[in-house]
Design a protein around this motif. Structure first.
Motif, PDB file in Angstrom:
ATOM      1  N   CYS A   1       2.400  -6.871  -0.969  1.00 35.36           N
ATOM      2  CA  CYS A   1       3.427  -5.823  -0.957  1.00 35.36           C
ATOM      3  C   CYS A   1       4.068  -5.751   0.434  1.00 35.36           C
ATOM      4  O   CYS A   1       3.439  -6.067   1.438  1.00 35.36           O
ATOM      5  CB  CYS A   1       2.793  -4.477  -1.313  1.00 35.36           C
ATOM      6  SG  CYS A   1       4.007  -3.131  -1.464  1.00 35.36           S
ATOM      7  N   SER A   2       5.321  -5.319   0.464  1.00 38.64           N
ATOM      8  CA  SER A   2       6.035  -5.164   1.737  1.00 38.64           C
ATOM      9  C   SER A   2       5.513  -3.986   2.554  1.00 38.64           C
ATOM     10  O   SER A   2       5.855  -3.851   3.738  1.00 38.64           O
ATOM     11  CB  SER A   2       7.532  -4.943   1.485  1.00 38.64           C
ATOM     12  OG  SER A   2       8.091  -6.068   0.882  1.00 38.64           O
TER      13      SER A   2
ATOM     14  N   HIS B   1      -2.331  -3.256  -3.492  1.00 39.95           N
ATOM     15  CA  HIS B   1      -3.051  -2.286  -2.650  1.00 39.95           C
ATOM     16  C   HIS B   1      -3.007  -0.912  -3.289  1.00 39.95           C
ATOM     17  O   HIS B   1      -2.011  -0.549  -3.922  1.00 39.95           O
ATOM     18  CB  HIS B   1      -2.459  -2.254  -1.234  1.00 39.95           C
ATOM     19  CG  HIS B   1      -1.078  -1.672  -1.161  1.00 39.95           C
ATOM     20  ND1 HIS B   1      -0.805  -0.405  -0.688  1.00 39.95           N
ATOM     21  CD2 HIS B   1       0.131  -2.179  -1.541  1.00 39.95           C
ATOM     22  CE1 HIS B   1       0.496  -0.168  -0.753  1.00 39.95           C
ATOM     23  NE2 HIS B   1       1.086  -1.222  -1.272  1.00 39.95           N
ATOM     24  N   TYR B   2      -4.132  -0.189  -3.114  1.00 38.07           N
ATOM     25  CA  TYR B   2      -4.151   1.192  -3.600  1.00 38.07           C
ATOM     26  C   TYR B   2      -3.148   1.993  -2.778  1.00 38.07           C
ATOM     27  O   TYR B   2      -2.798   1.614  -1.675  1.00 38.07           O
ATOM     28  CB  TYR B   2      -5.559   1.787  -3.462  1.00 38.07           C
ATOM     29  CG  TYR B   2      -6.599   1.086  -4.317  1.00 38.07           C
ATOM     30  CD1 TYR B   2      -6.305   0.689  -5.628  1.00 38.07           C
ATOM     31  CD2 TYR B   2      -7.869   0.813  -3.818  1.00 38.07           C
ATOM     32  CE1 TYR B   2      -7.252   0.046  -6.408  1.00 38.07           C
ATOM     33  CE2 TYR B   2      -8.832   0.167  -4.597  1.00 38.07           C
ATOM     34  CZ  TYR B   2      -8.521  -0.218  -5.891  1.00 38.07           C
ATOM     35  OH  TYR B   2      -9.455  -0.860  -6.658  1.00 38.07           O
ATOM     36  N   PHE B   3      -2.656   3.065  -3.356  1.00 38.22           N
ATOM     37  CA  PHE B   3      -1.639   3.922  -2.722  1.00 38.22           C
ATOM     38  C   PHE B   3      -0.317   3.171  -2.555  1.00 38.22           C
ATOM     39  O   PHE B   3       0.396   3.358  -1.579  1.00 38.22           O
ATOM     40  CB  PHE B   3      -2.124   4.471  -1.369  1.00 38.22           C
ATOM     41  CG  PHE B   3      -3.509   5.058  -1.431  1.00 38.22           C
ATOM     42  CD1 PHE B   3      -3.713   6.323  -1.984  1.00 38.22           C
ATOM     43  CD2 PHE B   3      -4.621   4.340  -1.002  1.00 38.22           C
ATOM     44  CE1 PHE B   3      -4.988   6.854  -2.076  1.00 38.22           C
ATOM     45  CE2 PHE B   3      -5.906   4.866  -1.094  1.00 38.22           C
ATOM     46  CZ  PHE B   3      -6.095   6.129  -1.632  1.00 38.22           C
ATOM     47  N   CYS B   4      -0.017   2.298  -3.509  1.00 39.68           N
ATOM     48  CA  CYS B   4       1.241   1.532  -3.473  1.00 39.68           C
ATOM     49  C   CYS B   4       2.388   2.399  -3.984  1.00 39.68           C
ATOM     50  O   CYS B   4       2.359   2.875  -5.119  1.00 39.68           O
ATOM     51  CB  CYS B   4       1.106   0.274  -4.328  1.00 39.68           C
ATOM     52  SG  CYS B   4       2.597  -0.753  -4.342  1.00 39.68           S
TER      53      CYS B   4
ATOM     54  N   ARG C   1      -6.006   1.919 -11.259  1.00 38.16           N
ATOM     55  CA  ARG C   1      -6.184   0.892 -12.290  1.00 38.16           C
ATOM     56  C   ARG C   1      -4.874   0.147 -12.550  1.00 38.16           C
ATOM     57  O   ARG C   1      -4.870  -1.065 -12.790  1.00 38.16           O
ATOM     58  CB  ARG C   1      -6.722   1.538 -13.578  1.00 38.16           C
ATOM     59  CG  ARG C   1      -7.089   0.550 -14.663  1.00 38.16           C
ATOM     60  CD  ARG C   1      -8.179  -0.420 -14.233  1.00 38.16           C
ATOM     61  NE  ARG C   1      -8.419  -1.441 -15.252  1.00 38.16           N
ATOM     62  CZ  ARG C   1      -8.733  -2.709 -14.980  1.00 38.16           C
ATOM     63  NH1 ARG C   1      -8.880  -3.131 -13.742  1.00 38.16           N
ATOM     64  NH2 ARG C   1      -8.926  -3.568 -15.956  1.00 38.16           N
ATOM     65  N   LEU C   2      -3.752   0.883 -12.492  1.00 38.26           N
ATOM     66  CA  LEU C   2      -2.460   0.210 -12.687  1.00 38.26           C
ATOM     67  C   LEU C   2      -2.191  -0.771 -11.544  1.00 38.26           C
ATOM     68  O   LEU C   2      -1.654  -1.859 -11.767  1.00 38.26           O
ATOM     69  CB  LEU C   2      -1.312   1.234 -12.820  1.00 38.26           C
ATOM     70  CG  LEU C   2       0.087   0.637 -13.057  1.00 38.26           C
ATOM     71  CD1 LEU C   2       0.128  -0.281 -14.284  1.00 38.26           C
ATOM     72  CD2 LEU C   2       1.133   1.752 -13.206  1.00 38.26           C
ATOM     73  N   VAL C   3      -2.596  -0.401 -10.332  1.00 37.10           N
ATOM     74  CA  VAL C   3      -2.471  -1.329  -9.196  1.00 37.10           C
ATOM     75  C   VAL C   3      -3.232  -2.624  -9.515  1.00 37.10           C
ATOM     76  O   VAL C   3      -2.719  -3.729  -9.332  1.00 37.10           O
ATOM     77  CB  VAL C   3      -3.023  -0.676  -7.899  1.00 37.10           C
ATOM     78  CG1 VAL C   3      -3.246  -1.724  -6.805  1.00 37.10           C
ATOM     79  CG2 VAL C   3      -2.074   0.407  -7.398  1.00 37.10           C
TER      80      VAL C   3
ATOM     81  N   VAL D   1      -7.243  -6.682  -4.242  1.00 33.78           N
ATOM     82  CA  VAL D   1      -6.639  -5.390  -3.910  1.00 33.78           C
ATOM     83  C   VAL D   1      -7.107  -5.011  -2.516  1.00 33.78           C
ATOM     84  O   VAL D   1      -8.289  -5.153  -2.182  1.00 33.78           O
ATOM     85  CB  VAL D   1      -7.050  -4.293  -4.930  1.00 33.78           C
ATOM     86  CG1 VAL D   1      -6.658  -2.914  -4.403  1.00 33.78           C
ATOM     87  CG2 VAL D   1      -6.370  -4.517  -6.274  1.00 33.78           C
ATOM     88  N   PHE D   2      -6.176  -4.542  -1.704  1.00 38.22           N
ATOM     89  CA  PHE D   2      -6.503  -4.023  -0.380  1.00 38.22           C
ATOM     90  C   PHE D   2      -6.610  -2.510  -0.500  1.00 38.22           C
ATOM     91  O   PHE D   2      -5.668  -1.849  -0.942  1.00 38.22           O
ATOM     92  CB  PHE D   2      -5.393  -4.415   0.613  1.00 38.22           C
ATOM     93  CG  PHE D   2      -5.558  -3.825   1.983  1.00 38.22           C
ATOM     94  CD1 PHE D   2      -6.650  -4.156   2.774  1.00 38.22           C
ATOM     95  CD2 PHE D   2      -4.623  -2.938   2.483  1.00 38.22           C
ATOM     96  CE1 PHE D   2      -6.808  -3.610   4.048  1.00 38.22           C
ATOM     97  CE2 PHE D   2      -4.764  -2.386   3.758  1.00 38.22           C
ATOM     98  CZ  PHE D   2      -5.857  -2.724   4.537  1.00 38.22           C
TER      99      PHE D   2
END
Ligand code: CO
Length: 213
Positions: free
Chosen positions: A42-43, A98-101, A146-148, A181-182
């Protein structure tokens, strides 16, 4: 990082650090690249591709966009993958969400975001594919996380749908595709251990391009 000028001061310090024990560091770099990894992330400014993996210059070919997508008709990510797999011969393709995307969050909300709509629709399609599983998660934060993860999985599938991957993998056994996932909250990099053999069966059934003929 507060000021624009700081960039150049930091660059000076970085050059000094890199050449401290290896004065030909940049001279060697100028000769070419031979990275083992393609990183698709992700950016988001918090997802520092090389830094979080401890990789230096020359180690990782990087592609970043909002929500680490590999849309079927996106010439940008497709060109990066084609070049990395066919010409650089990378051994591993990492799709790292990454979580919190923010991109994934936006795709979970009813909001018109203009030019971002078709891009984020790729994530809404992931939601639709996994609607039963996602809707069964009552906690919103867990559903979001989970969607991430599922988005990473589907983007990995998008990589293995590509002719360049199918051809190269059948011929050499590489590159291996990994879904990661980060976790921004802990700094941890998590391997989703996606079962690509299971995915491959599905790919062969529906997306087979006859690359093994
Ligand atoms: Co993001």
């Amino acid at each position: 990082m507060e000021s624009y000028k700081e960039i150049f001061e930091n660059n000076r310090l970085w050059i000094a650090d890199k050449t401290k024990n290896d004065k030909d560091f940049f001279e060697e770099l100028s000769k070419g690249q031979n990275p083992d990894f393609l990183f698709i992330g992700c950016s988001d400014s918090r997802v520092t591709a090389e830094e979080l993996m401890g990789a230096g210059p020359g180690h990782v070919f990087v592609h970043r966009n909002i929500a680490n997508l590999v849309p079927n008709n996106d010439n940008n990510s497709a060109s990066v993958i084609e070049y990395a797999v066919k010409h650089l011969g990378v051994k591993h393709v990492i799709v790292c969400g990454h979580y919190f995307c923010g991109g994934v969050k936006a795709a979970m909300q009813s909001e018109d975001l203009g030019v971002l709509n078709p891009w984020l629709r790729n994530i809404r399609d992931v939601y639709r594919l996994h609607k039963d599983e996602l809707n069964a998660i009552t906690d919103e934060t867990h559903r979001y996380k989970r969607l991430v993860e599922l988005n990473v999985q589907e983007q990995c599938v998008n990589v293995i749908k590509m002719a360049v991957w199918q051809k190269t993998f059948l011929a050499t056994g590489y590159p291996i595709v990994h879904g990661l996932v980060f976790d921004v909250q802990s700094g941890k990099l998590i391997d989703l251990d996606i079962d690509f053999n299971k995915e491959l069966e599905f790919i062969r059934e529906i997306y087979d391009l006859g690359t093994n003929k």
